[in-house]
Design a protein around this motif. Structure first.
Motif, PDB file in Angstrom:
ATOM      1  N   ASP A  20      75.543   9.824 -12.917  1.00 51.98           N
ATOM      2  CA  ASP A  20      74.319  10.374 -13.519  1.00 51.98           C
ATOM      3  C   ASP A  20      74.612  11.632 -14.338  1.00 51.98           C
ATOM      4  OD1 ASP A  20      71.719  10.470 -14.191  1.00 51.98           O
ATOM      5  OD2 ASP A  20      70.983  11.240 -12.290  1.00 51.98           O
ATOM      6  N   PRO A  21      75.406  11.489 -15.389  1.00 51.20           N
ATOM      7  CA  PRO A  21      75.955  12.669 -16.061  1.00 51.20           C
ATOM      8  C   PRO A  21      75.027  13.291 -17.096  1.00 51.20           C
ATOM      9  CG  PRO A  21      76.805  10.702 -17.072  1.00 51.20           C
ATOM     10  CD  PRO A  21      75.880  10.242 -15.995  1.00 51.20           C
ATOM     11  N   MET A  22      73.860  12.726 -17.334  1.00 49.90           N
ATOM     12  CA  MET A  22      73.044  13.211 -18.459  1.00 49.90           C
ATOM     13  C   MET A  22      71.924  14.138 -18.008  1.00 49.90           C
ATOM     14  SD  MET A  22      74.270  11.964 -21.227  1.00 49.90           S
ATOM     15  CE  MET A  22      75.121  10.592 -21.962  1.00 49.90           C
ATOM     16  N   ARG A  23      71.965  14.599 -16.768  1.00 56.83           N
ATOM     17  CA  ARG A  23      70.883  15.463 -16.308  1.00 56.83           C
ATOM     18  C   ARG A  23      70.939  16.788 -17.059  1.00 56.83           C
ATOM     19  NH1 ARG A  23      70.248  16.851 -10.917  1.00 56.83           N
ATOM     20  NH2 ARG A  23      72.481  16.876 -10.627  1.00 56.83           N
ATOM     21  N   GLY A  24      69.837  17.148 -17.668  1.00 55.20           N
ATOM     22  CA  GLY A  24      69.772  18.429 -18.364  1.00 55.20           C
ATOM     23  C   GLY A  24      70.396  18.417 -19.741  1.00 55.20           C
ATOM     24  N   VAL A  25      70.743  17.242 -20.245  1.00 57.74           N
ATOM     25  CA  VAL A  25      71.345  17.178 -21.578  1.00 57.74           C
ATOM     26  C   VAL A  25      70.263  16.802 -22.588  1.00 57.74           C
ATOM     27  CG1 VAL A  25      73.037  15.961 -22.976  1.00 57.74           C
ATOM     28  CG2 VAL A  25      73.574  16.556 -20.623  1.00 57.74           C
ATOM     29  N   ASP A  26      70.240  17.473 -23.716  1.00 54.21           N
ATOM     30  CA  ASP A  26      69.145  17.233 -24.668  1.00 54.21           C
ATOM     31  C   ASP A  26      69.340  15.945 -25.455  1.00 54.21           C
ATOM     32  OD1 ASP A  26      70.480  17.713 -27.281  1.00 54.21           O
ATOM     33  OD2 ASP A  26      70.818  19.671 -26.396  1.00 54.21           O
ATOM     34  N   VAL A  27      68.255  15.534 -26.108  1.00 54.41           N
ATOM     35  CA  VAL A  27      68.230  14.233 -26.778  1.00 54.41           C
ATOM     36  C   VAL A  27      69.356  14.084 -27.791  1.00 54.41           C
ATOM     37  CG1 VAL A  27      66.784  12.674 -28.113  1.00 54.41           C
ATOM     38  CG2 VAL A  27      65.734  14.268 -26.520  1.00 54.41           C
ATOM     39  N   GLY A  28      69.553  15.111 -28.604  1.00 53.44           N
ATOM     40  CA  GLY A  28      70.566  15.019 -29.648  1.00 53.44           C
ATOM     41  C   GLY A  28      71.957  14.828 -29.080  1.00 53.44           C
ATOM     42  N   THR A  29      72.295  15.638 -28.071  1.00 57.42           N
ATOM     43  CA  THR A  29      73.610  15.519 -27.468  1.00 57.42           C
ATOM     44  C   THR A  29      73.799  14.171 -26.811  1.00 57.42           C
ATOM     45  OG1 THR A  29      73.487  17.859 -27.017  1.00 57.42           O
ATOM     46  CG2 THR A  29      75.228  16.648 -25.921  1.00 57.42           C
ATOM     47  N   LYS A  30      72.726  13.684 -26.181  1.00 58.92           N
ATOM     48  CA  LYS A  30      72.825  12.373 -25.554  1.00 58.92           C
ATOM     49  C   LYS A  30      73.253  11.332 -26.584  1.00 58.92           C
ATOM     50  CE  LYS A  30      69.555  12.683 -21.780  1.00 58.92           C
ATOM     51  NZ  LYS A  30      68.236  12.332 -21.291  1.00 58.92           N
ATOM     52  N   GLN A  31      72.621  11.366 -27.755  1.00 60.98           N
ATOM     53  CA  GLN A  31      72.981  10.399 -28.796  1.00 60.98           C
ATOM     54  C   GLN A  31      74.457  10.540 -29.162  1.00 60.98           C
ATOM     55  OE1 GLN A  31      71.109   8.024 -29.617  1.00 60.98           O
ATOM     56  NE2 GLN A  31      69.260   8.772 -28.605  1.00 60.98           N
ATOM     57  N   ASP A  32      74.920  11.800 -29.268  1.00 59.31           N
ATOM     58  CA  ASP A  32      76.335  12.016 -29.604  1.00 59.31           C
ATOM     59  C   ASP A  32      77.241  11.440 -28.530  1.00 59.31           C
ATOM     60  OD1 ASP A  32      75.375  13.345 -31.744  1.00 59.31           O
ATOM     61  OD2 ASP A  32      75.790  15.359 -30.985  1.00 59.31           O
ATOM     62  N   VAL A  33      76.861  11.695 -27.274  1.00 61.13           N
ATOM     63  CA  VAL A  33      77.711  11.216 -26.183  1.00 61.13           C
ATOM     64  C   VAL A  33      77.698   9.697 -26.112  1.00 61.13           C
ATOM     65  CG1 VAL A  33      78.048  11.231 -23.682  1.00 61.13           C
ATOM     66  CG2 VAL A  33      77.490  13.348 -24.870  1.00 61.13           C
ATOM     67  N   TYR A  34      76.517   9.092 -26.339  1.00 58.11           N
ATOM     68  CA  TYR A  34      76.477   7.625 -26.348  1.00 58.11           C
ATOM     69  C   TYR A  34      77.463   7.091 -27.374  1.00 58.11           C
ATOM     70  CZ  TYR A  34      71.928   8.055 -23.996  1.00 58.11           C
ATOM     71  OH  TYR A  34      70.930   8.350 -23.147  1.00 58.11           O
ATOM     72  N   ALA A  35      77.443   7.693 -28.567  1.00 59.09           N
ATOM     73  CA  ALA A  35      78.319   7.222 -29.639  1.00 59.09           C
ATOM     74  C   ALA A  35      79.782   7.388 -29.224  1.00 59.09           C
ATOM     75  CB  ALA A  35      78.035   8.001 -30.919  1.00 59.09           C
ATOM     76  N   MET A  36      80.057   8.520 -28.558  1.00 61.12           N
ATOM     77  CA  MET A  36      81.429   8.787 -28.137  1.00 61.12           C
ATOM     78  C   MET A  36      81.891   7.758 -27.109  1.00 61.12           C
ATOM     79  SD  MET A  36      82.521  12.640 -27.257  1.00 61.12           S
ATOM     80  CE  MET A  36      81.523  13.431 -28.461  1.00 61.12           C
ATOM     81  N   ASP A  38      61.993  15.825 -34.971  1.00 54.28           N
ATOM     82  CA  ASP A  38      62.299  16.546 -36.204  1.00 54.28           C
ATOM     83  C   ASP A  38      62.132  18.050 -36.010  1.00 54.28           C
ATOM     84  OD1 ASP A  38      62.805  14.179 -37.363  1.00 54.28           O
ATOM     85  OD2 ASP A  38      60.918  14.030 -38.468  1.00 54.28           O
ATOM     86  N   ALA A  39      61.054  18.440 -35.310  1.00 52.92           N
ATOM     87  CA  ALA A  39      60.805  19.861 -35.090  1.00 52.92           C
ATOM     88  C   ALA A  39      61.938  20.508 -34.306  1.00 52.92           C
ATOM     89  CB  ALA A  39      59.483  20.050 -34.353  1.00 52.92           C
ATOM     90  N   MET A  40      62.520  19.755 -33.384  1.00 52.32           N
ATOM     91  CA  MET A  40      63.635  20.283 -32.604  1.00 52.32           C
ATOM     92  C   MET A  40      64.886  20.433 -33.456  1.00 52.32           C
ATOM     93  SD  MET A  40      62.864  18.138 -29.165  1.00 52.32           S
ATOM     94  CE  MET A  40      64.504  18.099 -28.565  1.00 52.32           C
ATOM     95  N   GLY A  41      64.880  19.736 -34.581  1.00 55.04           N
ATOM     96  CA  GLY A  41      65.938  19.950 -35.555  1.00 55.04           C
ATOM     97  C   GLY A  41      67.196  19.158 -35.280  1.00 55.04           C
ATOM     98  N   HIS A  42      67.033  17.989 -34.737  1.00 56.52           N
ATOM     99  CA  HIS A  42      68.202  17.143 -34.539  1.00 56.52           C
ATOM    100  C   HIS A  42      67.835  15.742 -34.986  1.00 56.52           C
ATOM    101  CE1 HIS A  42      72.059  16.131 -32.934  1.00 56.52           C
ATOM    102  NE2 HIS A  42      72.183  17.330 -32.403  1.00 56.52           N
ATOM    103  N   VAL A  43      68.725  15.113 -35.686  1.00 53.99           N
ATOM    104  CA  VAL A  43      68.408  13.777 -36.161  1.00 53.99           C
ATOM    105  C   VAL A  43      68.823  12.784 -35.092  1.00 53.99           C
ATOM    106  CG1 VAL A  43      68.458  12.365 -38.218  1.00 53.99           C
ATOM    107  CG2 VAL A  43      69.262  14.716 -38.311  1.00 53.99           C
ATOM    108  N   ALA A  44      67.843  12.297 -34.370  1.00 60.15           N
ATOM    109  CA  ALA A  44      68.156  11.321 -33.337  1.00 60.15           C
ATOM    110  C   ALA A  44      67.643   9.977 -33.785  1.00 60.15           C
ATOM    111  CB  ALA A  44      67.498  11.713 -32.032  1.00 60.15           C
ATOM    112  N   GLY A  45      68.528   9.066 -34.025  1.00 62.76           N
ATOM    113  CA  GLY A  45      68.137   7.742 -34.472  1.00 62.76           C
ATOM    114  C   GLY A  45      67.308   7.067 -33.387  1.00 62.76           C
TER     115      GLY A  45
END
Lengths: 312, 479
Positions: free
Chosen positions: B404-420, B241-248
């Motif tokens: 291994d495409p997720m190196r250096g990608v933040d939690v929020g973006t990872k969730q977006d990419v998973y959904a994509m 939450d502090a990072m400001g991204h809603v990650a389910g």
């Protein structure tokens, strides 16, 4: 103004303009027209081979074509022999020259690809073969070009030498290919990182092959024009164009590290290279001094242009 | 480790109101920070939040636009003499040199005859201390090492003696290419190092690691520090939450299990296979042949000579600098290179389509830039990775290979990419996905576990659990 100065090609044009001004000042401006005409005529040959060399150098470190002088000689020799001074054979001669370009380029790349030779070694070794074929087919004869072709090569339209117009047209074609075509994007991508380009779906071997063929085709066309311009092919006619082709690319602002090419800069640098020599000539410098100074001036220009870019 | 060398209370580094602007971009916007001996500071935030800039200010790599950086504990003027060391997320070893020679680059005191022997001993010692049983030769040239081994060497150089004691070691995403076992060794070493009076800044997108090792956590957002508290005061959700991204918390929510898959579209002699619309994972310990299997598959399917209008397969690189980014180009050109042959007219680039493509993907995947014509290197590492995703997903290729495409990608973006990825798979695309994170692999429809360059297990459905994957990664003999 700031924007123009920051462009890498502006340096070669600036240097050419400066040299032109200094040289014509010596003659109080009276010879300026003749000097510009000569620079455009002789600069055209350097520009045409420089465009080819630029495409190969854009492929990245280690890529260079050292067979340019031999290819020019071979193409001039075979084209003139095929035409045999007969009128109306100019197109036949051009066809022969283009075939020589396609053949030598394919041979160069075959050595690089199949035998995995470094391009420097492959093109240098192949150039010995091309030079030998030229010697063998020339046999000391000096065949004159057909009169119509010779008139074209030394003629002018609206005061501009025809060879310069051909050089300009070729530069525009190369510019479109590099800046607007898919092939140009592929070439620039391959020059930045061959592996990444391959993994992004670029057919890198086709790109490399086409670059090595393009350079020899352009060298052949330059050889054909030069032989027609100077009234016949000579075995040493390509000699000056080895260093020249590389110098105009570097001075023109193309990156030796690959992936970045610069068409307008090649033309500016080609004019500059001719003007430097005529400037030193008109100041009465001897051959030795002339070469030393030419070398120093080239080094200075390259340093000036590259530090400017680094600061940016 | 000499405890006495540290003055207990003086901070090793103190930043007062530090700001750093790159043109209009405020990478750091007024940051105060003190790090004391014995602390392990976990630094978290999204891609582009300013983490890398902050550590570069601490290690002297960039000069701040405003504010002051001081090193009170040592009284030194520069980061290097204050004992600040950095291990970067972008691998920075010289590939043509040996492991020992790479140590020499940052250890100027090694000179004179026999310096190689001293370097070998020093790096060997450091590797043994951090990664017991590492199996890396000090005389091996770096280019024959796997990406995980390179990262290990780089970490070892960070902790090595180098003539002066390390007081503060900055680790920027050190575990992103390491497998779980090796990462655990690193964590243990960090704890030992901090107990001995050293300090560590630890940047990671894996929150589990942050909680495992950090004594204090600093959360960054848009160039500012938004939270700075002792680690036990945070909960996992509170941190996100502090990072400001809603990650389910829905990492295990797999796609519709009953979804019918199409015909087999990939089949390799090695036994790797995938069907239309399937997300296939490759797992196992890092460096056991997964990346090679994917590269072979891709290079075997596509041609170096022919570019068809519609590519059969596209590749998302994990090693960005080696396999992905075209460094001289803009973001736009980087994003469109794989769609050129599909969209060209008469061999010329359709620049309108290109611009539309860039704008579409900037929106869809959230590339943090105000202009897609900016150079691609102006982006942070995670955002560069997004560009590589955009490049691949923009094409119409039916098969997407991801190394291994997720190196250096933040939690929020990872969730977006998973959904994509799920959405694209549902519409019939096939994904082959190698990941060093077991959690990620568990989202796939089917997983191949690699061991020693071979497939040691194929897991689907209910068998697909972290335990089974680990089992198959470590198993000593075929059953």
């Amino acid at each position: 103004m700031e924007k123009i100065i920051s462009r890498p090609w502006s340096w070669s044009w600036l240097a050419a303009a400066l040299t032109f001004a200094i040289t014509s000042a010596l003659t109080d401006g009276s010879g300026a027209g003749a000097l510009a005409y000569a620079a455009l005529s002789f600069g055209a040959f350097a520009a045409i081979v420089g465009l080819g060399q630029m495409i190969v150098i854009t492929l990245g470190p280690g890529n260079v074509d050292l067979s340019i002088p031999a290819v020019m000689t071979l193409s001039g020799t075979l084209a003139l022999k095929a035409m045999g001074s007969e009128p109306g054979t100019a197109m036949l001669g051009l066809g022969v020259a283009v075939l020589v370009g396609l053949g030598t380029g394919a041979a160069n790349f075959a050595l690089i690809y199949a035998l995995r030779l470094p391009p420097i070694v492959a093109t240098l070794a192949a150039s010995l073969v091309y030079q030998s074929i030229a010697i063998w087919s020339n046999r000391g004869l000096r065949i004159k070009p057909p009169a119509g072709l010779a008139d074209f090569a030394t003629g002018r339209v609206l005061g501009v030498p025809n060879v310069a117009l051909v050089g300009l047209a070729l530069a525009i074609v190369v510019w479109i290919a590099l800046e607007r075509s898919v092939w140009g994007r592929w070439l620039l991508a391959s020059g930045q990182n061959l592996r990444a380009a391959r993994l992004a779906g670029v057919p890198v071997e086709t790109v490399r092959a086409s670059a090595y063929v393009t350079v020899t085709v352009l060298a052949s066309v330059a050889g054909y024009l030069l032989a027609s311009f100077s009234g016949g092919a000579a075995l040493n006619m390509g000699q000056d164009y080895l260093l020249m082709s590389i110098a105009v690319v570097v001075i023109g602002g193309t990156s030796i590290a690959g992936g970045l090419s610069n068409v307008p800069g090649v033309w500016g640098a080609a004019l500059f290279m001719f003007l430097v020599v005529s400037m030193l000539n008109s100041y009465g410098a001897g051959a030795g001094v002339r070469m030393v100074l030419t070398g120093l001036i080239i080094i200075g220009i390259v340093i000036a242009a590259s530090t400017k870019r680094a600061r940016k | 480790m000499q405890q006495s060398a540290f003055e207990q209370d003086a901070p090793i580094v103190a930043l007062t109101d530090v700001a750093k602007h790159f043109g209009a971009v405020r990478a750091l916007d007024g940051v105060d920070l003190e790090i004391r001996p014995g602390e392990c500071l976990g630094l978290v935030g999204h891609n582009g939040a300013g983490k890398s800039t902050l550590v570069n200010v601490v290690n002297g790599g960039v000069a701040p636009t405003a504010g002051a950086v001081a090193f009170p504990a040592s009284g030194a003027a520069a980061a290097l003499s204050a004992g600040v060391r950095s291990v970067f997320q972008e691998l920075s070893l010289c590939p043509n040199l040996t492991v020992a020679e790479n140590l020499r680059i940052s250890h100027a005191a090694l000179k004179g005859p026999g310096w190689r022997r001293a370097a070998r001993a020093e790096i060997g010692q450091s590797l043994d201390a951090v990664f017991p049983g590492h199996g890396i030769e000090a005389d091996a040239t770096v280019d024959i090492l796997s990406i995980a081994e390179r990262q290990m060497v780089e970490i070892a150089i960070g902790f090595a003696d180098r003539g002066a004691e390390a007081r503060l070691v900055i680790l920027d995403e050190p575990t992103s290419s390491l497998d779980a076992g090796i990462a655990e060794q690193l964590m243990a070493h960090i704890r030992r190092f901090c107990e001995g009076g050293g300090a560590v800044i630890f940047i990671s997108h894996m929150l589990g690691e942050i909680f495992a090792v950090a004594s204090r956590i600093l959360v960054m957002k848009d160039g500012k520090v938004v939270a700075d508290r002792a680690a036990p005061d945070f909960t996992r959700q509170g941190l996100v939450d502090a990072m400001g991204h809603v990650a389910g918390d829905a990492t295990h929510e797999r796609g519709d299990q009953t979804r019918s898959l199409g015909e087999e579209v990939v089949h390799t002699p090695q036994g790797l296979s995938a069907r239309r619309g399937e997300v296939v994972g490759l797992s196992g310990l890092a460096g056991h042949g997964q990346a090679r299997a994917l590269a072979q598959l891709y290079l075997g399917t596509t041609s170096s000579w022919r570019a068809t209008g519609r590519p059969q397969m596209v590749f998302v690189a994990g090693d960005r600098t080696r396999d992905g980014i075209l460094p001289l180009w803009s973001i736009l050109r980087n994003a469109s290179i794989s769609i050129l042959s599909e969209t060209a007219k008469w061999g010329l680039v359709d620049r309108e389509v290109e611009t539309r493509n860039a704008e579409k993907w900037k929106r869809r995947i959230g590339i943090r830039t105000d202009d897609m014509n900016n150079p691609v290197l102006s982006l942070s590492g995670g955002n560069q990775q997004k560009v590589l995703f955009a490049r691949a997903l923009a094409s119409s290729a039916p098969v997407v290979v991801m190394d291994d495409p997720m190196r250096g990608v933040d939690v929020g973006t990872k969730q977006d990419v998973y959904a994509m990825i799920r959405a694209e798979a549902a519409s019939g695309r096939t994904f082959l996905w190698y990941s060093t994170e077991t959690e990620e692999v568990c989202q796939c429809d089917r997983v191949f576990v690699f061991r020693n360059g071979r497939i040691s297990a194929e897991l689907t459905g209910a068998e697909l659990t972290e335990e089974r994957i680990l089992e198959a990664s470590f198993e000593m003999q075929e059953a």
